[in-house]
Design a protein around this motif. Structure first.
Motif, PDB file in Angstrom:
ATOM      1  N   GLU A  91       0.838  -1.200   0.000  1.00  0.00           N
ATOM      2  CA  GLU A  91       0.000   0.000   0.000  1.00  0.00           C
ATOM      3  C   GLU A  91       0.866   1.240   0.000  1.00  0.00           C
ATOM      4  O   GLU A  91       1.661   1.453   0.926  1.00  0.00           O
ATOM      5  CB  GLU A  91      -0.860  -0.015   1.271  1.00  0.00           C
ATOM      6  N   ARG A  92       0.726   2.052  -1.031  1.00  0.00           N
ATOM      7  CA  ARG A  92       1.431   3.329  -1.027  1.00  0.00           C
ATOM      8  C   ARG A  92       0.537   4.301  -0.262  1.00  0.00           C
ATOM      9  O   ARG A  92      -0.395   4.885  -0.807  1.00  0.00           O
ATOM     10  CB  ARG A  92       1.703   3.792  -2.462  1.00  0.00           C
ATOM     11  N   ARG A  93       0.800   4.426   1.050  1.00  0.00           N
ATOM     12  CA  ARG A  93      -0.086   5.209   1.908  1.00  0.00           C
ATOM     13  C   ARG A  93       0.104   6.704   1.669  1.00  0.00           C
ATOM     14  O   ARG A  93      -0.857   7.469   1.647  1.00  0.00           O
ATOM     15  CB  ARG A  93       0.188   4.834   3.376  1.00  0.00           C
ATOM     16  N   THR A  94       1.378   7.117   1.540  1.00  0.00           N
ATOM     17  CA  THR A  94       1.703   8.483   1.121  1.00  0.00           C
ATOM     18  C   THR A  94       2.870   8.344   0.150  1.00  0.00           C
ATOM     19  O   THR A  94       3.400   7.241  -0.031  1.00  0.00           O
ATOM     20  CB  THR A  94       2.171   9.371   2.302  1.00  0.00           C
ATOM     21  N   ALA A  95       3.309   9.436  -0.418  1.00  0.00           N
ATOM     22  CA  ALA A  95       4.441   9.362  -1.353  1.00  0.00           C
ATOM     23  C   ALA A  95       5.667   8.738  -0.678  1.00  0.00           C
ATOM     24  O   ALA A  95       6.458   8.067  -1.320  1.00  0.00           O
ATOM     25  CB  ALA A  95       4.769  10.759  -1.880  1.00  0.00           C
ATOM     26  N   ASP A  96       5.798   8.956   0.636  1.00  0.00           N
ATOM     27  CA  ASP A  96       6.999   8.471   1.332  1.00  0.00           C
ATOM     28  C   ASP A  96       6.772   7.239   2.188  1.00  0.00           C
ATOM     29  O   ASP A  96       7.728   6.648   2.673  1.00  0.00           O
ATOM     30  CB  ASP A  96       7.567   9.578   2.250  1.00  0.00           C
ATOM     31  N   VAL A  97       5.509   6.885   2.431  1.00  0.00           N
ATOM     32  CA  VAL A  97       5.238   5.780   3.359  1.00  0.00           C
ATOM     33  C   VAL A  97       4.505   4.651   2.637  1.00  0.00           C
ATOM     34  O   VAL A  97       3.401   4.855   2.108  1.00  0.00           O
ATOM     35  CB  VAL A  97       4.373   6.253   4.557  1.00  0.00           C
ATOM     36  N   SER A  98       5.136   3.472   2.623  1.00  0.00           N
ATOM     37  CA  SER A  98       4.483   2.288   2.077  1.00  0.00           C
ATOM     38  C   SER A  98       4.269   1.284   3.192  1.00  0.00           C
ATOM     39  O   SER A  98       5.079   1.198   4.118  1.00  0.00           O
ATOM     40  CB  SER A  98       5.339   1.653   0.978  1.00  0.00           C
ATOM     41  N   ARG A  99       3.167   0.554   3.109  1.00  0.00           N
ATOM     42  CA  ARG A  99       2.901  -0.472   4.124  1.00  0.00           C
ATOM     43  C   ARG A  99       2.684  -1.806   3.436  1.00  0.00           C
ATOM     44  O   ARG A  99       2.111  -1.861   2.348  1.00  0.00           O
ATOM     45  CB  ARG A  99       1.646  -0.116   4.917  1.00  0.00           C
ATOM     46  N   VAL A 100       3.109  -2.879   4.128  1.00  0.00           N
ATOM     47  CA  VAL A 100       2.984  -4.230   3.578  1.00  0.00           C
ATOM     48  C   VAL A 100       2.007  -5.021   4.429  1.00  0.00           C
ATOM     49  O   VAL A 100       2.044  -4.958   5.652  1.00  0.00           O
ATOM     50  CB  VAL A 100       4.360  -4.929   3.593  1.00  0.00           C
ATOM     51  N   ARG A 101       1.117  -5.747   3.776  1.00  0.00           N
ATOM     52  CA  ARG A 101       0.220  -6.658   4.485  1.00  0.00           C
ATOM     53  C   ARG A 101       0.276  -7.999   3.776  1.00  0.00           C
ATOM     54  O   ARG A 101       0.070  -8.073   2.560  1.00  0.00           O
ATOM     55  CB  ARG A 101      -1.201  -6.086   4.448  1.00  0.00           C
ATOM     56  N   TYR A 102       0.586  -9.044   4.543  1.00  0.00           N
ATOM     57  CA  TYR A 102       0.707 -10.377   3.941  1.00  0.00           C
ATOM     58  C   TYR A 102      -0.584 -11.181   4.067  1.00  0.00           C
ATOM     59  O   TYR A 102      -1.273 -11.104   5.079  1.00  0.00           O
ATOM     60  CB  TYR A 102       1.771 -11.197   4.670  1.00  0.00           C
ATOM     61  N   HIS A 103      -0.873 -11.989   3.069  1.00  0.00           N
ATOM     62  CA  HIS A 103      -1.867 -13.062   3.158  1.00  0.00           C
ATOM     63  C   HIS A 103      -1.123 -14.314   2.700  1.00  0.00           C
ATOM     64  O   HIS A 103      -1.219 -14.707   1.538  1.00  0.00           O
ATOM     65  CB  HIS A 103      -3.072 -12.788   2.252  1.00  0.00           C
ATOM     66  N   ARG A 104      -0.337 -14.867   3.584  1.00  0.00           N
ATOM     67  CA  ARG A 104       0.539 -15.968   3.158  1.00  0.00           C
ATOM     68  C   ARG A 104       0.510 -17.153   4.110  1.00  0.00           C
ATOM     69  O   ARG A 104       1.134 -18.168   3.809  1.00  0.00           O
ATOM     70  CB  ARG A 104       1.967 -15.436   2.978  1.00  0.00           C
TER      71      ARG A 104
END
Ligand code: KDG
Length: 311
Positions: A91-104
């Motif tokens: 998820e590109r939450r802001t231009a500088d902040v990305s978040r990862v969410r796994y479904h694994r």
């Protein structure tokens, strides 16, 4: 005559260009630290194989198709008829902040086991690469990773262990209790500065962790410093190479690119500083382009971005 065998879970990554909670288009990409390394080496003309389990459906087909298109050997891959592909939302939450969410959890990739690795390792690759992600996936994947590094080391195949701590998968204590023993089989350990104590004593600083690792038989400890470049520790001392200044648009995959560059230099017989230079150059390609691996160079593109003098 395989140059590199790498083992892990390849994920289908769904990337957003804004907050996931408001929806919008997602684009589909191949992700996975080990497959990123395999692609990095294949782009430079090395023979690289990736082994893992993929689902027996369109998503598994997508993973294989991407790897084959990049020239990665997938002959040892197993299709798992019972389990789905692991997914990752980036998820590109802001231009500088990305978040990862796994479904694994429970994915095909996490069902990796020792039997999946016997034939690929028996083929005798020149190098074995593994990350600290794989042993975090399941008990059978941890056993497979442990078996692989031990068997490779006993057969004289140098092992590169890239720590790659993922806090979404396990705690630092869990990681240390598994990864510190694994590092004892490695010739090369790659870590960022805040990961070093996961392969040494808790709270060990860089020098203490490096001393531990070298005493345990590791030949080279590579410390990734992001925009500050990287350091390599060996029995002969420490070398530093600065990063190549580029406009960073996406740092995901930079560590994998760094490792691929280092291993490529090793396979080409470069000396330590030139291996580090190739490592930081590949890291720069990765951060200067979108995606985990899409921006990595072919060999004739290496000179587009070149490292500066070593310190
Ligand atoms: O190194 C980049 C990886 O984080 C990404 O490709 C996905 O392997 C991955 C993971 O488990 O985080």
């Amino acid at each position: 005559d395989l140059d590199l065998l790498t083992v892990g879970e390849a994920l289908v990554s769904l990337r957003s260009s804004g907050p996931l909670a408001v929806g919008g288009p997602l684009t589909m990409h191949l992700a996975g630290a080990e497959s990123n390394v395999a692609i990095g080496l294949a782009r430079l003309g090395h023979r690289a194989a990736w082994v893992g389990r993929v689902s027996d459906d369109e998503l598994g087909e997508f993973v294989l198709r991407q790897l084959r298109a990049e020239g990665v050997d997938t002959a040892g891959v197993r299709r798992d008829p019972d389990r789905p592909s692991g997914l990752m939302f980036l998820e590109r939450r802001t231009a500088d902040v990305s978040r990862v969410r796994y479904h694994r959890a429970g994915s095909a990739g996490s069902a990796l086991c020792v039997d999946d690795l016997r034939a690929p390792l028996a083929a005798g690759p020149r190098l074995l690469h593994l990350t600290g992600i794989t042993p975090a996936l399941s008990d059978s994947a941890r056993d497979a990773a442990t078996w692989a590094v031990r068997t490779a080391a006993e057969s004289g195949i140098p092992v590169c262990l890239d720590v790659n701590y993922r806090s979404g998968l396990w705690s630092r204590e869990q990681a240390r209790s598994t990864l510190a023993p694994l590092a004892g089989y490695a010739s090369v350990v790659v870590a960022s500065a805040d990961e070093l104590d996961l392969v040494a004593e808790p709270d060990a600083d860089e020098n203490a962790a490096v001393a531990d690792l070298l005493r345990g038989g590791v030949r080279t400890v590579l410390v990734k410093l992001g925009a500050d470049g990287a350091r390599a520790h060996t029995a002969d001392g420490v070398r530093h190479v600065p990063a190549v200044p580029v406009t960073a648009v996406d740092t995901v995959g930079a560590g994998d690119a760094f490792t691929a560059g280092y291993l490529s230099g090793h396979l080409d017989g470069l000396d330590l500083v030139d291996r580090l230079r190739r490592a930081v150059a590949l890291g720069a390609f990765a951060v200067a382009g979108h995606g985990d691996w899409e921006g990595l160079p072919r060999r004739d593109e290496l000179s587009l971005i070149t490292g500066s003098a070593a310190g």
